[in-house]
Design an enzyme around this catalytic site. Sequence first.
Site, PDB file in Angstrom:
ATOM      1  N   THR A 249      37.128  30.310  73.457  1.00  0.00           N
ATOM      2  CA  THR A 249      37.488  31.724  73.509  1.00  0.00           C
ATOM      3  C   THR A 249      38.396  32.132  72.351  1.00  0.00           C
ATOM      4  O   THR A 249      38.860  33.254  72.305  1.00  0.00           O
ATOM      5  CB  THR A 249      38.179  32.062  74.842  1.00  0.00           C
ATOM      6  N   GLY A 250      38.673  31.219  71.459  1.00  0.00           N
ATOM      7  CA  GLY A 250      39.401  31.619  70.252  1.00  0.00           C
ATOM      8  C   GLY A 250      40.871  31.256  70.231  1.00  0.00           C
ATOM      9  O   GLY A 250      41.645  31.857  69.485  1.00  0.00           O
ATOM     10  N   LYS A 251      41.273  30.271  71.030  1.00  0.00           N
ATOM     11  CA  LYS A 251      42.691  29.892  71.051  1.00  0.00           C
ATOM     12  C   LYS A 251      43.096  29.234  69.728  1.00  0.00           C
ATOM     13  O   LYS A 251      44.094  29.600  69.122  1.00  0.00           O
ATOM     14  CB  LYS A 251      42.958  28.938  72.221  1.00  0.00           C
ATOM     15  N   HIS A 468       6.386  29.939  92.110  1.00  0.00           N
ATOM     16  CA  HIS A 468       7.818  29.693  92.328  1.00  0.00           C
ATOM     17  C   HIS A 468       8.650  30.739  91.574  1.00  0.00           C
ATOM     18  O   HIS A 468       9.499  31.414  92.158  1.00  0.00           O
ATOM     19  CB  HIS A 468       8.147  28.270  91.833  1.00  0.00           C
ATOM     20  N   GLU A 469       8.343  30.888  90.297  1.00  0.00           N
ATOM     21  CA  GLU A 469       9.129  31.846  89.499  1.00  0.00           C
ATOM     22  C   GLU A 469       8.877  33.272  89.962  1.00  0.00           C
ATOM     23  O   GLU A 469       9.794  34.095  89.995  1.00  0.00           O
ATOM     24  CB  GLU A 469       8.795  31.704  88.006  1.00  0.00           C
ATOM     25  N   HIS A 472      11.154  34.030  92.817  1.00  0.00           N
ATOM     26  CA  HIS A 472      12.507  34.453  92.393  1.00  0.00           C
ATOM     27  C   HIS A 472      12.496  35.919  91.977  1.00  0.00           C
ATOM     28  O   HIS A 472      13.344  36.706  92.398  1.00  0.00           O
ATOM     29  CB  HIS A 472      12.957  33.638  91.162  1.00  0.00           C
TER      30      HIS A 472
HETATM   31  P1  ATP Z   1      38.782  24.903  72.999  1.00  0.00           P
HETATM   32  O1  ATP Z   1      39.622  25.256  74.156  1.00  0.00           O
HETATM   33  O2  ATP Z   1      37.496  24.295  73.389  1.00  0.00           O
HETATM   34  O3  ATP Z   1      39.494  24.192  71.913  1.00  0.00           O
HETATM   35  P2  ATP Z   1      39.188  27.343  71.620  1.00  0.00           P
HETATM   36  O4  ATP Z   1      39.531  28.437  72.556  1.00  0.00           O
HETATM   37  O5  ATP Z   1      40.288  26.725  70.871  1.00  0.00           O
HETATM   38  O6  ATP Z   1      38.318  26.278  72.368  1.00  0.00           O
HETATM   39  P3  ATP Z   1      38.191  28.088  69.100  1.00  0.00           P
HETATM   40  O7  ATP Z   1      38.096  26.766  68.461  1.00  0.00           O
HETATM   41  O8  ATP Z   1      39.345  28.942  68.726  1.00  0.00           O
HETATM   42  O9  ATP Z   1      38.107  27.919  70.646  1.00  0.00           O
HETATM   43  O10 ATP Z   1      36.881  28.920  68.861  1.00  0.00           O
HETATM   44  C1  ATP Z   1      35.702  28.337  68.436  1.00  0.00           C
HETATM   45  C2  ATP Z   1      34.959  29.271  67.534  1.00  0.00           C
HETATM   46  O11 ATP Z   1      34.496  30.393  68.254  1.00  0.00           O
HETATM   47  C3  ATP Z   1      35.821  29.864  66.460  1.00  0.00           C
HETATM   48  O12 ATP Z   1      35.853  29.048  65.341  1.00  0.00           O
HETATM   49  C4  ATP Z   1      35.145  31.181  66.153  1.00  0.00           C
HETATM   50  O13 ATP Z   1      34.090  31.029  65.260  1.00  0.00           O
HETATM   51  C5  ATP Z   1      34.550  31.568  67.477  1.00  0.00           C
HETATM   52  N1  ATP Z   1      35.395  32.543  68.172  1.00  0.00           N
HETATM   53  C6  ATP Z   1      35.963  32.364  69.373  1.00  0.00           C
HETATM   54  N2  ATP Z   1      36.631  33.468  69.739  1.00  0.00           N
HETATM   55  C7  ATP Z   1      36.516  34.353  68.744  1.00  0.00           C
HETATM   56  C8  ATP Z   1      37.010  35.667  68.531  1.00  0.00           C
HETATM   57  N3  ATP Z   1      37.765  36.290  69.436  1.00  0.00           N
HETATM   58  N4  ATP Z   1      36.701  36.272  67.385  1.00  0.00           N
HETATM   59  C9  ATP Z   1      35.937  35.670  66.471  1.00  0.00           C
HETATM   60  N5  ATP Z   1      35.447  34.415  66.607  1.00  0.00           N
HETATM   61  C10 ATP Z   1      35.719  33.767  67.729  1.00  0.00           C
END
Ligand code: ATP
Length: 657
Positions: A249-251, A468-469, A472
């Site tokens: 998620t971008g941490k 089956h599908e 659903h």
């Molecule tokens: P983990 O917990 O698995 O380490 P993380 O939250 O640290 O994951 P990141 O390594 O920050 O995740 O994100 C992985 C990639 O996803 C980034 O390098 C980027 O390319 C993309 N990404 C994630 N969130 C964003 C965002 N908000 N904006 C742009 N790119 C994003």
Amino acid sequence: MAENNKKDSFNFPPVGGKNNRNPKFSSYWSFIVIAAFIIGFQFFSMPSNPERISWQKFKTDLLAKGEVKDIFIVKNGGKAEIVLKPEKIEGHSELVAKGFNQKSTGPQYYVPFGTLEQFEKNLQEAQKEYPEAGDVVIDYKDDFNWGEIIMYFLPIALFVGIWIFFMRRMSKGAGGGGGGGGIFNVGKSKAKLFDKESNIKITFKDVAGLAEAKQEVEEIVSFLKSPDKYTKLGGKIPKGALLVGPPGTGKTLMAKAMAGEANVPFFSMSGSDFVEMFVGVGASRVRDLFKQAKEKAPCIIFIDEIDAIGRARGRNPNMGANDERENTLNQLLTEMDGFETNSGVIILAATNRADILDSALLRAGRFDRQIYVDLPELKDREEIFKVHLKPLKLAEDIDYSFLAKQTPGFSGADIANVANEAALIAARRNKQAVDKQDFLDSIDRIVGGLENRSKVIKPSEKKTIAYHEAGHATVSWLVQHAHPLLKVTIVPRGKALGAAWYLPQERQITTKEQLLDQMCSVLGGRAAEEIVFGQISTGAQNDLERATKQAYAMVAIYGMSEKIGMLSYYDSTGQSDYSFTKPYSEKTAELIDAEVKAMVSAAYERTKQILSEHREQHRQVAELLIEREVIFSDDLENILGKRPWKDEEEEIQPQEL
Ligand code: ATP
């Protein structure tokens, strides 16, 4: 990162180029050279051993016959070495047998003696006695044998060499990142330092969405840049912030942006960098990290995946291996808020699981702030698409909000992957620009895996899969709260033989009715098999697993069963992960099982009834699916009619009191 992904994928090695062709020098070569040297030395310096001969024989057979050229008296060796005249050597069969010939330098014989004086005296007398002996050169030498000396020291040198080799390798693995390596650096922190000189190009602009989290982090940066603004009112600089959220998620991206924006030194390391096979190294690295940081204050320390060391202490006490990790954590706790002040050092950490972290780590004064970085919402996904689509060559028909709508539940990393995958698909199709269809295929591929059209499926199996599908699809069309259907396919993808694709709605809370309707659409496949063919197959395993898990969650976690009541047996602290006992009695366990069974059975009966009532439409959907392999929601609308409910407008009416 998308850029990174793209790079990885496109970075093919240069064909025919001369790069990477130079053989690299490796330390193994030095070992081979040493080994070759030893073998060669042994081979070439192997002297033919001189033959022992008694004084009497020497005197009468050699000296008297004038065969001796030189005599070397080895003073400390108690012997005299005899060199024969070259032409005389072949007259001695025992020497020839030993490999001596005219060219060998000798000595060929040696004569042992008791005392040197006695030997010299005897020699003088013998020379007088046999004038035939001629001019014999007599010389003295010390017994100094290089070969022996080398053979003596070689094993020691070899042992030392091997020891150094292993120590260097070990310390490379252990402390290499900290710069320099070396076994003595094993306790040094492995943090990478980014400061003004290191060129980090990521800024907050690269982090899309996440407005609140960004604001918090930006505030920390501004705090470090101008602390007076905050401290003049009596406030204190926060000690640390914890970024919490699902993977991708971008941490880490946020931390990188922070390193790029903050004009202060930035130490970055991962929780696992503290862990080492040596006891006490983790704690020592924490100490070293903070020592370095204090020297450079104001600065930021970033610890990624802090759960590697920050797990709650005292859990799972049976495993002795926890001790080292706990020591590391204790040291971290002390450094973060111990006796010494470390003003100006802000600690930023990231984790997927704040729930398993030690509570001492989370208290105010250590990580004062917890910043939640959640999966992006619709608007955020649009922003993230904008960031990751920027480097791509796009066709005219790209609509960011459409793409965002197609990707509920995707993380930023998934979206970066979609963008990259779409570019690859477009390239494979020799297109000039990436268009909407490439993105849709890319999303399908990421959700469902690679299409596998070459999989051999018998016609009878194909029919079963289609019904089956279609089951659903039909059920989800006819119940109010199921997720809206996108398309149905019987093209095998990844492990699945067919799939119904939905567009999950982004709900913050889900009602019991919604969950039950979803359960019906999940069971639609198995119900269709039973109604149409009168026999059931293994194809519904995944559906049943999902239905069972959902039913258990409804009964034991969300308190949605009347017999169990408003009880939730979920432990959000994660403490129960390690316990072998359940938080409820055997009787309750039986009741939970019975309730789950009843819930799934009721949903199944309802599903069967829906399908029986619409058997003809179900058949039409299945036949269309067999014919076309992929059908869309429009096709379902043609067969089953328009759905009476409008998606996303399912409002819960408050009950009148
Ligand atoms: P983990 O917990 O698995 O380490 P993380 O939250 O640290 O994951 P990141 O390594 O920050 O995740 O994100 C992985 C990639 O996803 C980034 O390098 C980027 O390319 C993309 N990404 C994630 N969130 C964003 C965002 N908000 N904006 C742009 N790119 C994003």
